[in-house]
Design a protein around this motif. Structure first.
Motif, PDB file in Angstrom:
ATOM      1  N   ALA A 169       0.825  -1.205   0.000  1.00 27.78           N
ATOM      2  CA  ALA A 169       0.000   0.000   0.000  1.00 27.78           C
ATOM      3  C   ALA A 169       0.863   1.261   0.000  1.00 27.78           C
ATOM      4  O   ALA A 169       0.613   2.203  -0.772  1.00 27.78           O
ATOM      5  N   GLY A 170       1.895   1.290   0.849  1.00 23.32           N
ATOM      6  CA  GLY A 170       2.772   2.458   0.871  1.00 23.32           C
ATOM      7  C   GLY A 170       3.570   2.618  -0.407  1.00 23.32           C
ATOM      8  O   GLY A 170       3.796   3.739  -0.892  1.00 23.32           O
ATOM      9  N   PRO A 201      -6.473   7.359  -2.589  1.00 23.85           N
ATOM     10  CA  PRO A 201      -7.035   7.742  -1.272  1.00 23.85           C
ATOM     11  C   PRO A 201      -7.412   6.544  -0.406  1.00 23.85           C
ATOM     12  O   PRO A 201      -7.243   6.581   0.818  1.00 23.85           O
ATOM     13  N   ARG A 202      -7.915   5.481  -1.022  1.00 22.40           N
ATOM     14  CA  ARG A 202      -8.270   4.297  -0.238  1.00 22.40           C
ATOM     15  C   ARG A 202      -7.017   3.618   0.317  1.00 22.40           C
ATOM     16  O   ARG A 202      -6.993   3.188   1.476  1.00 22.40           O
ATOM     17  N   HIS A 255      -3.113   2.567   4.578  1.00 22.55           N
ATOM     18  CA  HIS A 255      -1.691   2.595   4.928  1.00 22.55           C
ATOM     19  C   HIS A 255      -1.416   3.365   6.213  1.00 22.55           C
ATOM     20  O   HIS A 255      -0.508   2.989   6.970  1.00 22.55           O
ATOM     21  N   VAL A 256      -2.145   4.429   6.470  1.00 23.97           N
ATOM     22  CA  VAL A 256      -1.820   5.277   7.622  1.00 23.97           C
ATOM     23  C   VAL A 256      -2.742   5.047   8.801  1.00 23.97           C
ATOM     24  O   VAL A 256      -2.458   5.546   9.907  1.00 23.97           O
ATOM     25  N   LEU A 257      -3.839   4.297   8.619  1.00 21.64           N
ATOM     26  CA  LEU A 257      -4.792   4.162   9.718  1.00 21.64           C
ATOM     27  C   LEU A 257      -5.106   2.707  10.042  1.00 21.64           C
ATOM     28  O   LEU A 257      -4.793   2.220  11.139  1.00 21.64           O
ATOM     29  N   LEU A 258      -5.697   1.977   9.099  1.00 26.90           N
ATOM     30  CA  LEU A 258      -6.223   0.655   9.415  1.00 26.90           C
ATOM     31  C   LEU A 258      -5.112  -0.353   9.688  1.00 26.90           C
ATOM     32  O   LEU A 258      -5.061  -0.973  10.771  1.00 26.90           O
ATOM     33  N   VAL A 259      -4.202  -0.549   8.731  1.00 25.70           N
ATOM     34  CA  VAL A 259      -3.166  -1.571   8.895  1.00 25.70           C
ATOM     35  C   VAL A 259      -2.193  -1.217  10.019  1.00 25.70           C
ATOM     36  O   VAL A 259      -1.843  -2.093  10.823  1.00 25.70           O
ATOM     37  N   PRO A 260      -1.729   0.054  10.147  1.00 26.72           N
ATOM     38  CA  PRO A 260      -0.865   0.365  11.299  1.00 26.72           C
ATOM     39  C   PRO A 260      -1.547   0.112  12.637  1.00 26.72           C
ATOM     40  O   PRO A 260      -0.901  -0.341  13.592  1.00 26.72           O
TER      41      PRO A 260
END
Length: 565
Positions: free
Chosen positions: A178-179, A225-226, A231-236
């Motif tokens: 994702a990143g 955007p998805r 990348h910055v919210l759900l998986v971390p």
């Protein structure tokens, strides 16, 4: 006048340092508050137990900490980059400081990444540190899992922690992809196009999955955007939660350790968590951060300005993904393009088998292996001493064989580059790698298994006749004879204290009327156990030594039989 006389003659409170009474009162209040809180939350006892926790002192146990500290670097650098990255797919004309792309139409995601790299002070360093930390993070998880697998540290009672570790590995791959796709450059856009093709290859529901993920026809305006939210919210968040649970389980469960004098299945010999292990761990954190910073400063990674912004009609020449998804690229290149028409649907076997079925089987095997190992291994109880890889020839051979297959796929991900460098036809490289994918793992498994048995045979000979001393003596007849030395007590202990499971004996035939499936499962279990544990080298041990070995191996939940078994 004597000092004692002078002190006695003073008034109460005379000569007291200003504010001493206030501090004394504050101290008493703090003590009372701490006692009140400890009476309701046993923090003191919990703190003492944590500080007294003992960890084995061996370098191989630090591999997981390297993954943990690279994750810390990822979080810190990622928060910094979040302030300046714009995940929008809206297009604009670039007017930044990078001259070769002046006037080029691009998305705001790509333009903001260029701004971070060239216009933000220290932005390129932080961005490259973030990318290198991601590479180190996935690599450290992989090596840590390999260490756990080879030493048998996934066995009871750590099956759940192994499952959490596999999930962390899967999430790390998803987070990295994702990143990697966020800058919307030509390389990452090509990777997203491949991902969309893989999604479309799923029979029946592939089209619906693609529309759900990409929000419409590729490339669309929703995917970056998805991926940004992912990348910055759900998986971390999931990673942080699972890492916390993983570390808590390491604290709660008895830590594995290597066999040695004084080490048994009922104790842990090592350094206390505070201050020894905290100091060592803190130094490792600084070392990991320093190495990542040096890599970010001197080793260029993912130069998106070279690739340019993504356009659906272009593909980067010699494009290569990051190593952790390179095996998928290699499998796609090695699999021939085959299609089948079934019940009105076209099944494209290339992406379906290589990018859906193969990874699914890989992670299914990883999740199920601890339970499979327990199913074919006789005897209940917890295991707290690490296996040496040589003592499990089949398991070690399977690991080496899988790694060799992974290496073939990784090389296949750049088979065009290899053909260009070595000036050979691409077709010849492809067919060679196809053959190697099936032949090399089998050869690696057989070779590794034989090497493990050979190492066991050498140890058996050393137990019986001593180890080579490095000295050669010439006899009176003129011949040369190597001298041997007796093994020390520590060396004999490390060799002998190991678990050597016997293959499962074939059980009695089920009673008349029992299902055929039950009979087949029992026979398969016995056959697999025999294949796993039949090849063994017998060591010269006495019955007394056998009893001591079983006593050392016994965990806190089981004790060996009185006669030593």
């Amino acid at each position: 006048m004597p000092a004692s006389t002078r002190t006695t003659g003073r008034k109460a409170g005379a000569g007291r340092e200003p504010g001493a009474g206030l501090r004394t009162g504050a101290g008493r209040s703090a003590v009372r508050g701490a006692e009140w809180l400890d009476a309701r939350l046993p923090l003191a006892e919990l703190t003492r137990s944590v500080l007294r926790k003992v960890f084995p002192d061996h370098w191989s146990f630090l591999l997981g900490e390297i993954a943990l500290y690279s994750f810390v670097v990822l979080l810190l650098t990622g928060v910094y980059l979040t302030f300046f990255f714009d995940p929008s797919m809206a297009e604009e004309v670039y007017r930044g400081s990078y001259e070769p792309l002046q006037g080029v139409l691009m998305s705001r995601a790509f333009a903001s990444t260029l701004t971070i790299s060239f216009d933000l002070r220290g932005g390129l360093l932080v961005r490259q540190m973030h990318h290198w930390a991601a590479i180190v993070f996935v690599a450290a998880i992989g090596v840590h899992m390999l260490r756990v697998f080879l030493t048998g540290a996934f066995r009871r009672p750590r099956e759940l922690n192994w499952t959490i570790g596999v999930t962390l590995f899967l999430l790390a791959l998803l987070e990295g992809f994702a990143g990697y796709s966020l800058p919307d450059d030509l390389l990452s856009g090509t990777g997203l196009r491949i991902a969309q093709g893989i999604t479309l290859s799923v029979p029946v529901v592939g089209t619906y999955l693609s529309m759900l993920v990409f929000g419409g026809e590729f490339p669309g305006d929703d995917i970056v955007p998805r991926l940004y939210a992912l990348h910055v919210l759900l998986v971390p968040g999931l990673l942080l939660a699972l890492v916390s649970v993983h570390v808590l389980l390491v604290f709660a469960l008895k830590h594995t350790q290597w066999a040695g004098r004084g080490r048994t299945g009922r104790n842990v010999v090592g350094l206390p968590f505070f201050p020894n292990y905290v100091a060592k761990s803190g130094g490792l954190l600084l070392a990991v951060a320093g190495v990542v910073a040096v890599l970010g400063g001197v080793a260029q990674v993912n130069p998106i300005w070279v690739y340019g912004p993504y356009r659906p009609d272009l593909v980067s020449t010699g494009s290569q993904p990051d190593w952790y998804i390179g095996f998928l690229e290699g499998s796609l290149r090695l699999m021939p393009g085959v299609e089948t028409r079934l019940w009105g649907h076209t099944v494209n076997w290339n992406p379906l088998l290589t990018a859906v079925v193969l990874p699914g089987l890989l992670f299914a095997v990883l999740y199920a292996y601890p339970f499979f190992d327990r199913w074919i291994t006789p005897g209940p109880g917890e295991r707290h001493l690490c296996d040496r890889p040589r003592d499990r020839p089949v398991r070690t051979g399977l690991a080496v064989g899988a790694l060799s297959g992974y290496g073939v796929l990784l090389v296949a991900g750049g088979q065009d580059i290899a053909a260009f460098v070595f000036d050979v036809p691409v077709a010849a490289v492809t067919w060679t790698l196809r053959a190697a994918f099936f032949v090399l793992p089998a050869v690696a498994f057989w070779t590794t298994r034989r090497l493990c048995l050979a190492l066991q045979a050498r140890e058996a000979a050393e137990l019986a006749g001593g180890a080579e001393s490095g000295l050669v003596v010439q006899g009176v007849e003129g011949g040369f004879h190597p001298q041997h030395r007796a093994l020390s007590a520590d060396e004999r202990y490390e060799i002998l204290v190991r678990e050597r499971p016997q293959p499962l004996a074939a059980g009695p035939e089920p009673a008349v009327g029992a299902g055929r499936l039950r009979r087949l499962v029992g026979r398969a279990r016995s056959a697999l156990s025999a294949w796993y544990y039949a090849d063994r080298v017998r060591y010269p041990v006495t019955e007394e030594q056998r009893t001591r070995v079983e006593d050392a191996l016994a965990g806190p939940d089981r004790r060996p039989p009185a006669d030593g078994g």
